[in-house]
Design a protein around this motif. Sequence first.
Motif, PDB file in Angstrom:
ATOM      1  N   ASN A 183     -61.031  80.488  38.377  1.00  0.00           N
ATOM      2  CA  ASN A 183     -62.021  79.560  38.843  1.00  0.00           C
ATOM      3  C   ASN A 183     -63.443  79.930  39.202  1.00  0.00           C
ATOM      4  N   ARG A 203     -64.933  81.886  35.881  1.00  0.00           N
ATOM      5  CA  ARG A 203     -65.360  80.662  35.044  1.00  0.00           C
ATOM      6  C   ARG A 203     -66.734  80.175  35.805  1.00  0.00           C
ATOM      7  N   GLN A 246     -69.428  82.673  35.142  1.00  0.00           N
ATOM      8  CA  GLN A 246     -69.981  82.586  33.846  1.00  0.00           C
ATOM      9  C   GLN A 246     -70.964  81.353  33.560  1.00  0.00           C
ATOM     10  N   GLU A 247     -70.527  80.242  34.203  1.00  0.00           N
ATOM     11  CA  GLU A 247     -71.376  79.172  34.166  1.00  0.00           C
ATOM     12  C   GLU A 247     -72.707  78.975  34.813  1.00  0.00           C
TER      13      GLU A 247
END
Length: 311
Positions: free
Chosen positions: A97, A100, A103-104
């Motif tokens: 998480n 992720r 990266q976002e």
Amino acid sequence: MILVTGGLGFIGSHTSRALLDMGERCLIGGRTPGRSPDLFEAGDQAVVERMDCTDLDGLLEVGRRHDITGIVHLAAAGLGADAPLDELWANTRALFNVLRAAQEWNVARVVLASSIGVYGGAAASGAYREDVPLPIGSAHLIPAHKKSAEILADAVSASTGLDVVSVRIGAIWGPLGRPASPFFGAPQLVHAAAGGHDLPAPLYAEDAIDMCYARDCGRAIALLQTAAALSHRTYNVGGGRTTTNREVAEAVGRAVPGKAPALADGRRPGTAPAAHLDVGRLRDDTGFEPGYDLDRAAGDYVRWLRAGNPR
């Protein structure tokens, strides 16, 4: 703004404090945001929020409210309190998480907490270097997870371009730490002297381990997060030498005259000489030097405890 997950925990609090001292703004995430250690002061450029890294939607929502430019991931679930599979699942899910989310949010760097425990069973001639081959197996759940996290982080860096750095943290002692550790004697020695009581069990004078004071550890991690460029994906964070219980007891005795705890002679039967963490990479890439020698650390810890702090 730099997100520190587990930012109100032991190492997280010191890392947050170090980042703030460097002039960074911090988002301090934790499961118990009401807790506010004395390390933080009114006017600090910090925001504290309740955060569960195993909840991806909740984590991503944090990034919609704040401009997060970097992440130090120190939050950990379980640590022996949960069933093994539950603990592994929670920590692995939290890792994915965080990556992720990073990266976002297009963050500059993610620093992940690893452990000196990953070196268990590795061949070393006095010092553990980051490039020493690690055995596949682990004697404990925590280093097993940390090894796998390092492998995943390296793969993510290679395949996505996300800057992910793992830090192998040694034995850390100081304010907010546990009063006793199964791995080294310094916390027990300081608590015994500061509280004026005997050790609950004998410690051996020549038992040794690589130790790093908590305030120095936090600053080292903060330097790795904020460095303009790093040459490696893995860094040791420690003292760069082994320290014996005898040395700690002597320093405690100087901090609290007449209260140096009594130790058993020699080394605990069956224990091998300890190796230390080679911190050359950390020093070369960040300029880090410890600010607390043994005497300054012992004195600082004693003062913290005698000010009424329980740990």
